[in-house]
Design an enzyme around this catalytic site. Sequence first.
Site, PDB file in Angstrom:
ATOM      1  CG  ASP A 148       7.507  -4.911  14.127  1.00 12.30           C
ATOM      2  OD1 ASP A 148       6.380  -4.478  13.784  1.00 12.30           O
ATOM      3  OD2 ASP A 148       8.359  -5.312  13.319  1.00 12.30           O
TER       4      ASP A 148
ATOM      5  CB  CYS B 282      12.502  -6.286   5.271  1.00 12.75           C
ATOM      6  SG  CYS B 282      12.172  -5.290   3.814  1.00 12.75           S
TER       7      CYS B 282
ATOM      8  CG  HIS C 238      10.546  -5.795   8.941  1.00  8.63           C
ATOM      9  ND1 HIS C 238      11.084  -4.563   8.668  1.00  8.63           N
ATOM     10  CD2 HIS C 238       9.815  -6.134   7.842  1.00  8.63           C
ATOM     11  CE1 HIS C 238      10.695  -4.176   7.464  1.00  8.63           C
ATOM     12  NE2 HIS C 238       9.924  -5.117   6.938  1.00  8.63           N
TER      13      HIS C 238
ATOM     14  CE  LYS D 180       3.565  -4.069   6.983  1.00 12.07           C
ATOM     15  NZ  LYS D 180       4.064  -4.469   5.664  1.00 12.07           N
TER      16      LYS D 180
ATOM     17  CD  GLN E  30       3.325  -8.605   8.643  1.00 12.31           C
ATOM     18  OE1 GLN E  30       2.241  -9.133   8.386  1.00 12.31           O
ATOM     19  NE2 GLN E  30       3.963  -7.846   7.772  1.00 12.31           N
TER      20      GLN E  30
END
Lengths: 147, 404
Positions: B191, B356, B113, B217, B194
């Site tokens: 990261d 993104c 991302h 999220k 997600q």
Amino acid sequence: MIDPRSEALYQETILDHYRRPRNKGELPGANARATVTNPTCGDEIGVEAIVEGGMIRDVRFTGQGCSIAQASASMMTDVVRGATVGAARRTGEALRRLLAGEPVTRDALGELLAFEAVARYPARVGCALMPWRALDRALQTSGNPAP
Amino acid sequence: MRERFPLLAANPGLHYLDSAATSQKPRVVLDAMREYYERDNANPHRGAYALSVRATDCYHEARAKVAKFAGLADADCLVFTRGTTESLNLVASAWGRANVRAGDEIVVTAMDHHANFVPWQQLAREKGALFRIAPITHDGQVDLDALGGMLGARTRIVAFPHVSNALGTVNPVRAIATLVRERCDALVVCDGAQGAPHLPVGFDDLGVDFYAFSGHKMCGPMGIGALLGRRAILERMPPYQMGGDMIEVVGDEETTWNVLPHKFEAGTPNVADAVGLGAAVDFLEGIGMDAVLAHERALVAVADERLRGLDGVTVHGPAAAMRSGVASFTVAGIHPHDLATILDERGVCIRAGHHCAQPLMRRLDVAATARASFYVYNDESDVEALVSGVREAQRIFDGHVARG
């Protein structure tokens, strides 16, 4: 069973210009050009024009994007070829007013009225106006003041 | 499940398939935040009165819950931030500026991302370091052989996503961390934006140095997220922002820093959103993260099968069993934005665009994709609405009589 609202947006005129875009490709000898991108979706429209004596002699567009942006670019090139820079800008402004729901002289828009339903889709208004923003920017680079 | 989410309960016809962008919020999260403001609100860490102590306790309790949820035993190594983006920028600014030199190398992946790409790209430019992008395989996984070949004596940072936001690819975090440790002495940054919402994290066993995620999220509120780090690294790292709470003693000329985690939390903390995130992890643990992932995978497997049954539809990325609840697809002759508009009129919310992840889109050779992402409140009726909307779009655009 087709959703009537989708059908209003995706009129045959728009789908036709999307499937068979007019005046698409580079324009050799262009003296005015600009590219506009939509940072949220990555779509891109480039406009190249030959401007002489305040008149748009020829204009073509490049780039990829959604049906609304592509059809708008295609129709725009049809409408402004042979027009004065001033008239082209006035037409672009009339379309912007139409899509913003502001008062506008409908006769000035002709075929562009096909985009009227876009006004109900705020997320898509930018798609329809992107080619006109590119044209406006291109005309600023041509060094030909509006008559 | 839908009735536990007020927005979904109030909109029975809504098929919300954009949870990878942000999730809906269960009532228990909204109630926890309201109760905090109605019962416990004060500026924490001041301690002069009982109400402030209660606010402090709420904040610490939230930190402890979120740390436990993410498998971090040492809760003081969890820094609350605004979200994943701020967490990653914190590492790039604080650790990166202090440790990266000209000629060093920073490695990211082609599926990162922008939030785990641009901070490293710009750090490399600032420091005169080499910015390298590990390629992906044709089916949208990190090419581990190629990544291994990029690692060497000058590698200072390796950053990659736990789960690709654009494709749903679940990366083998432990294997990547092990690969990096074998080849070089680099900082390993994952990261987890997600990851944390969709599968068990287990930070202490992952082998990474930093892990970042966002509350919004994962059923939590917007404006809160976390950075998890190793204590030894956090203690050596200079602060990120200066202000109240992060100091120990402020002299006229010099200042000393507060202990972890406060050193990295300048200013009045975002207690209410931390409380909301604490309630969100309670909610998710009530379901069980293995169950969350299994539910998403079951739905995405059905979505894949149904979408692939339509003429001209391509689903990108690896097989459903290797993904989280994300189906990223393109339909021949129909731009994703047009698809999203037509779906929207049928109450189906999907994301259309580059997600993104422009470097990834270039490598997939598409300008944009349509992305449907599933979460705990979705069911097969959402898949049905998605598929029927795609067929509708095909009818409008080319009169296709689609199969399936």
